[in-house]
Design a protein around this motif. Structure first.
Motif, mmCIF file in Angstrom:
data_model
loop_
_atom_site.group_PDB
_atom_site.id
_atom_site.type_symbol
_atom_site.label_atom_id
_atom_site.label_comp_id
_atom_site.label_asym_id
_atom_site.label_seq_id
_atom_site.Cartn_x
_atom_site.Cartn_y
_atom_site.Cartn_z
ATOM 1 N N ILE A 113 0.820 -1.218 0.000
ATOM 2 C CA ILE A 113 0.000 0.000 0.000
ATOM 3 C C ILE A 113 0.859 1.275 0.000
ATOM 4 O O ILE A 113 0.532 2.269 -0.627
ATOM 5 C CB ILE A 113 -1.027 -0.003 1.171
ATOM 6 C CG1 ILE A 113 -2.068 1.103 0.987
ATOM 7 C CG2 ILE A 113 -0.356 0.104 2.527
ATOM 8 C CD1 ILE A 113 -3.096 0.806 -0.041
ATOM 9 N N LYS A 114 1.988 1.173 0.716
ATOM 10 C CA LYS A 114 2.874 2.321 0.851
ATOM 11 C C LYS A 114 3.334 2.877 -0.512
ATOM 12 O O LYS A 114 3.566 4.064 -0.657
ATOM 13 C CB LYS A 114 4.083 1.830 1.654
ATOM 14 C CG LYS A 114 5.118 2.849 1.937
ATOM 15 C CD LYS A 114 6.144 2.304 2.905
ATOM 16 C CE LYS A 114 7.329 3.241 2.908
ATOM 17 N NZ LYS A 114 8.455 2.615 3.585
ATOM 18 N N TRP A 115 3.469 1.985 -1.495
ATOM 19 C CA TRP A 115 3.976 2.399 -2.807
ATOM 20 C C TRP A 115 2.896 2.439 -3.875
ATOM 21 O O TRP A 115 3.190 2.618 -5.047
ATOM 22 C CB TRP A 115 5.089 1.439 -3.266
ATOM 23 C CG TRP A 115 6.259 1.410 -2.360
ATOM 24 C CD1 TRP A 115 6.647 0.376 -1.566
ATOM 25 C CD2 TRP A 115 7.201 2.462 -2.136
ATOM 26 N NE1 TRP A 115 7.767 0.704 -0.855
ATOM 27 C CE2 TRP A 115 8.132 1.998 -1.187
ATOM 28 C CE3 TRP A 115 7.350 3.767 -2.625
ATOM 29 C CZ2 TRP A 115 9.196 2.771 -0.733
ATOM 30 C CZ3 TRP A 115 8.403 4.543 -2.175
ATOM 31 C CH2 TRP A 115 9.318 4.042 -1.232
ATOM 32 N N THR A 116 1.659 2.234 -3.467
ATOM 33 C CA THR A 116 0.589 2.115 -4.470
ATOM 34 C C THR A 116 -0.110 3.458 -4.674
ATOM 35 O O THR A 116 -0.720 3.976 -3.737
ATOM 36 C CB THR A 116 -0.453 1.063 -4.008
ATOM 37 O OG1 THR A 116 0.238 -0.149 -3.721
ATOM 38 C CG2 THR A 116 -1.509 0.822 -5.053
ATOM 39 N N ASP A 117 -0.025 3.971 -5.878
ATOM 40 C CA ASP A 117 -0.809 5.169 -6.194
ATOM 41 C C ASP A 117 -2.166 4.774 -6.760
ATOM 42 O O ASP A 117 -3.166 5.439 -6.546
ATOM 43 C CB ASP A 117 -0.063 6.031 -7.214
ATOM 44 C CG ASP A 117 1.292 6.473 -6.675
ATOM 45 O OD1 ASP A 117 1.320 7.022 -5.564
ATOM 46 O OD2 ASP A 117 2.315 6.235 -7.349
ATOM 47 N N MET A 118 -2.146 3.670 -7.521
ATOM 48 C CA MET A 118 -3.396 3.140 -8.071
ATOM 49 C C MET A 118 -3.324 1.622 -8.019
ATOM 50 O O MET A 118 -2.232 1.053 -8.083
ATOM 51 C CB MET A 118 -3.580 3.579 -9.520
ATOM 52 C CG MET A 118 -3.678 5.067 -9.711
ATOM 53 S SD MET A 118 -3.807 5.477 -11.461
ATOM 54 C CE MET A 118 -5.437 6.100 -11.514
ATOM 55 N N HIS A 119 -4.490 0.996 -7.936
ATOM 56 C CA HIS A 119 -4.534 -0.468 -7.903
ATOM 57 C C HIS A 119 -5.310 -0.946 -9.134
ATOM 58 O O HIS A 119 -6.455 -0.552 -9.346
ATOM 59 C CB HIS A 119 -5.240 -0.926 -6.620
ATOM 60 C CG HIS A 119 -5.351 -2.410 -6.500
ATOM 61 N ND1 HIS A 119 -4.291 -3.220 -6.149
ATOM 62 C CD2 HIS A 119 -6.401 -3.247 -6.716
ATOM 63 C CE1 HIS A 119 -4.682 -4.483 -6.130
ATOM 64 N NE2 HIS A 119 -5.962 -4.526 -6.474
ATOM 65 N N SER A 120 -4.643 -1.790 -9.934
ATOM 66 C CA SER A 120 -5.250 -2.207 -11.206
ATOM 67 C C SER A 120 -6.142 -3.441 -11.041
ATOM 68 O O SER A 120 -5.801 -4.365 -10.288
ATOM 69 C CB SER A 120 -4.123 -2.503 -12.191
ATOM 70 O OG SER A 120 -4.407 -3.611 -12.985
ATOM 71 N N ILE A 121 -7.272 -3.444 -11.729
ATOM 72 C CA ILE A 121 -8.091 -4.671 -11.807
ATOM 73 C C ILE A 121 -8.563 -4.877 -13.250
ATOM 74 O O ILE A 121 -8.637 -3.914 -14.026
ATOM 75 C CB ILE A 121 -9.306 -4.655 -10.838
ATOM 76 C CG1 ILE A 121 -10.209 -3.430 -11.081
ATOM 77 C CG2 ILE A 121 -8.850 -4.708 -9.398
ATOM 78 C CD1 ILE A 121 -11.492 -3.476 -10.244
ATOM 79 N N HIS A 122 -8.850 -6.135 -13.595
ATOM 80 C CA HIS A 122 -9.309 -6.490 -14.947
ATOM 81 C C HIS A 122 -10.544 -7.385 -14.866
ATOM 82 O O HIS A 122 -10.548 -8.350 -14.100
ATOM 83 C CB HIS A 122 -8.246 -7.311 -15.702
ATOM 84 C CG HIS A 122 -6.994 -6.567 -15.999
ATOM 85 N ND1 HIS A 122 -5.907 -7.171 -16.574
ATOM 86 C CD2 HIS A 122 -6.655 -5.274 -15.816
ATOM 87 C CE1 HIS A 122 -4.934 -6.276 -16.729
ATOM 88 N NE2 HIS A 122 -5.365 -5.119 -16.259
ATOM 89 N N ILE A 123 -11.534 -7.087 -15.663
ATOM 90 C CA ILE A 123 -12.674 -8.007 -15.825
ATOM 91 C C ILE A 123 -13.177 -7.927 -17.273
ATOM 92 O O ILE A 123 -13.325 -6.820 -17.821
ATOM 93 C CB ILE A 123 -13.850 -7.653 -14.873
ATOM 94 C CG1 ILE A 123 -13.472 -7.939 -13.411
ATOM 95 C CG2 ILE A 123 -15.116 -8.439 -15.240
ATOM 96 C CD1 ILE A 123 -14.570 -7.645 -12.398
ATOM 97 N N TYR A 124 -13.401 -9.086 -17.863
ATOM 98 C CA TYR A 124 -14.114 -9.149 -19.150
ATOM 99 C C TYR A 124 -15.412 -9.901 -18.898
ATOM 100 O O TYR A 124 -15.421 -10.870 -18.138
ATOM 101 C CB TYR A 124 -13.292 -9.907 -20.195
ATOM 102 C CG TYR A 124 -12.031 -9.177 -20.596
ATOM 103 C CD1 TYR A 124 -12.071 -8.196 -21.582
ATOM 104 C CD2 TYR A 124 -10.816 -9.458 -19.985
ATOM 105 C CE1 TYR A 124 -10.913 -7.518 -21.955
ATOM 106 C CE2 TYR A 124 -9.659 -8.780 -20.355
ATOM 107 C CZ TYR A 124 -9.714 -7.814 -21.339
ATOM 108 O OH TYR A 124 -8.575 -7.138 -21.706
ATOM 109 N N THR A 125 -16.509 -9.461 -19.524
ATOM 110 C CA THR A 125 -17.784 -10.144 -19.329
ATOM 111 C C THR A 125 -18.304 -10.663 -20.670
ATOM 112 O O THR A 125 -17.960 -10.119 -21.723
ATOM 113 C CB THR A 125 -18.840 -9.182 -18.748
ATOM 114 O OG1 THR A 125 -19.034 -8.096 -19.670
ATOM 115 C CG2 THR A 125 -18.411 -8.640 -17.401
#
Ligand code: AHR
Length: 480
Positions: free
Chosen positions: A227-239
């Motif tokens: 968390i200390k180094w995270t500016d953004m957290h990526s996620i992926h979903i295809y439906t």
């Protein structure tokens, strides 16, 4: 009860960041080569960039474009794609079973971004790539010092740094399909060390941590550790689903995943006493059935009217959840699972293009709270956990306030029924701009020969009710 939608312009919920309309272009199938880069084609400019493709990115007002992958990046060595083209090696491409000629690389992409008027977002190779190589790429792109890679950029004809802001710490590193996939423990350790070093080199960059779907334990764990180094957290979903209703409602799973990962982010922050709040970077999303359109065959999806409605639901999800989203990237923009297809002769705008265009142009500013009353769909959903987690209303709705106008986006996913809806908050007699997308059949598609799905524009002077026809998407806009 009469179906109704209530909108209150005083209920401003959150800012809709322009970056939620960002894009993604990967070295995959015909996305780059034969897509946005097509030297020798009469539709291309002196750089080999397709001018009609550039216009599409401009009309979608795409603020950021992710590059060069995707799975492709897990074996990509960026330094092989810079410098004189005759010296660039051809390499086997392991993700999509191709050959990478390296004739389009970092400098070409930076030039293309400049021509389009968009910002680059680069994904680092955490498969076969090293930290040294990643540092070299950041130095090549961003450094103004008298050092090796910065000088290499100058030697290649680019005096000024590109100042690339967005950098992803790998792509889908959790996946078995990935070259050099990792466990969450191994990834977290590595990402932590890479992030520290990258920020030492350039503290101004925004680092994007590699998450999974948002609702997996991978997401929870890597956030807790990094968390200390995270500016953004990526996620992926295809439906996707073969049947219309599970297909059109499937993006609701993304809505819940945003809520879940937003909670993981907060939990990690609270534990680490972290003052800043990372946002979610939903940097791959779309409608994709990898059996219908396999990745190693270029993933050229042919989108139906049912998919057009799924696209509208996807975008509604992003508007409703704008509070948590720092960026989203449609995957992908051109030819590969894309709203727009190129031919040597021109462009085809697929069904999903039209709601996406309306959102990118009008659903901006701030999200407004809505209250919806209409029946719900109670059948099978994709994935099945939607059934027990949230309602699936026949009308999927979001609202925005942008430049003094209310935008009300309504997807009626019902295959047969129109809904007469009372719109509370829309004064009677107001002049309303109407944008309407549908097709005769749910299975209709746009092809080079026949393009029947598009946007119909009209004006409406508001009365007691508005009728949302069966399987259609409507955007209404009026002065607030
Ligand atoms: O966008 C197509 C592929 O889907 C990407 O390369 C990968 O990240 C995802 O699995």
């Amino acid at each position: 009860a009469t179906p109704s939608i209530s909108i209150d312009t005083d209920r401003v919920l959150s800012e809709i960041k322009p970056e939620i309309y960002s894009g993604f272009t990967e070295h995959m199938g015909r996305c780059i080569y034969g897509g946005l880069y097509d030297p020798g084609n009469s539709l291309s400019d002196e750089n080999g960039f397709r001018k009609d493709v550039i216009e599409v990115f401009q009309e979608l007002k795409t603020p950021v474009v992710r590059y060069p992958g995707g799975n492709f990046v897990a074996t990509y060595h960026w330094y092989e794609g810079v410098g004189p083209k005759e010296n660039r090696p051809a390499r086997p491409e392991l993700a999509w079973d191709g050959v990478e000629m390296n004739t389009f690389g970092t400098d070409e992409f930076m030039k293309w971004c400049k021509v389009v008027g968009t910002e680059p977002y680069l994904a680092l190779n955490m498969g076969t790539g090293t930290l040294d190589e990643a540092l070299g790429w950041v130095e090549y792109c961003n450094s103004d010092k008298n050092t090796y890679w910065a000088n290499m950029r100058r030697k290649n004809g680019h005096e000024k740094p590109y100042n690339v802001k967005y950098w992803a710490l790998g792509n889908e590193v959790y996946g078995e399909w990935q070259v050099a996939a990792m466990t969450k423990e191994d990834y977290a350790k590595k990402a932590y060390q890479w992030a520290k070093a990258l920020k030492l080199l350039d503290p101004s960059i925004t680092l994007i941590l590699c998450g999974e779907t948002g609702y997996s334990d991978w997401d929870r764990y890597v956030l807790q550790e990094c968390i200390k180094w995270t500016d953004m957290h990526s996620i992926h979903i295809y439906t996707s689903d073969k049947e219309h209703l599970p297909n059109a409602s499937a993006p609701l799973s993304a809505e819940r995943s945003i809520e879940i990962v937003a909670a993981y982010i907060d939990q990690a922050r609270i534990q680490a006493k972290c003052k800043t709040r990372p946002t979610i970077c939903f940097d791959e999303w779309n409608i994709w059935d990898p059996i219908r359109a396999p990745g190693d065959k270029g993933a050229e999806e042919l989108y139906t009217v049912s998919d057009m409605l799924a696209m509208a639901v996807w975008c509604n999800v992003f508007i409703r959840q704008s509070k948590w989203l720092g960026m989203t990237n449609i995957a992908q923009n051109i030819n590969v699972i894309a709203p727009v297809m190129t031919t040597p002769r021109g462009l085809i705008k697929q069904t999903i293009y039209f709601p996406y265009f309306l959102f990118t142009n009008y659903m901006r500013g701030n999200t407004l709270g809505t209250h919806l009353r209409c029946g719900t769909y109670d059948g099978r959903t994709q994935p099945d956990w939607i059934e027990t987690t949230m309602d699936t209303p026949w009308l999927d709705v979001s609202a925005s306030l942008y430049e003094g106008k209310v935008g009300l986006a309504v997807a009626n996913i019902h295959p047969e029924k129109a809904f007469d809806v009372e719109i509370k908050g829309l004064p009677e007699g107001a002049e309303v701009d109407v944008y309407y997308v549908t097709g005769e059949n749910l299975t209709d598609v746009n092809t080079e020969e026949k393009q029947t799905v598009g946007i119909k524009e009209s004006k409406w002077t508001s009365k007691a009710k508005y009728t949302f026809p069966k399987h259609s998407f409507t955007l209404l806009r009026w002065k607030a």
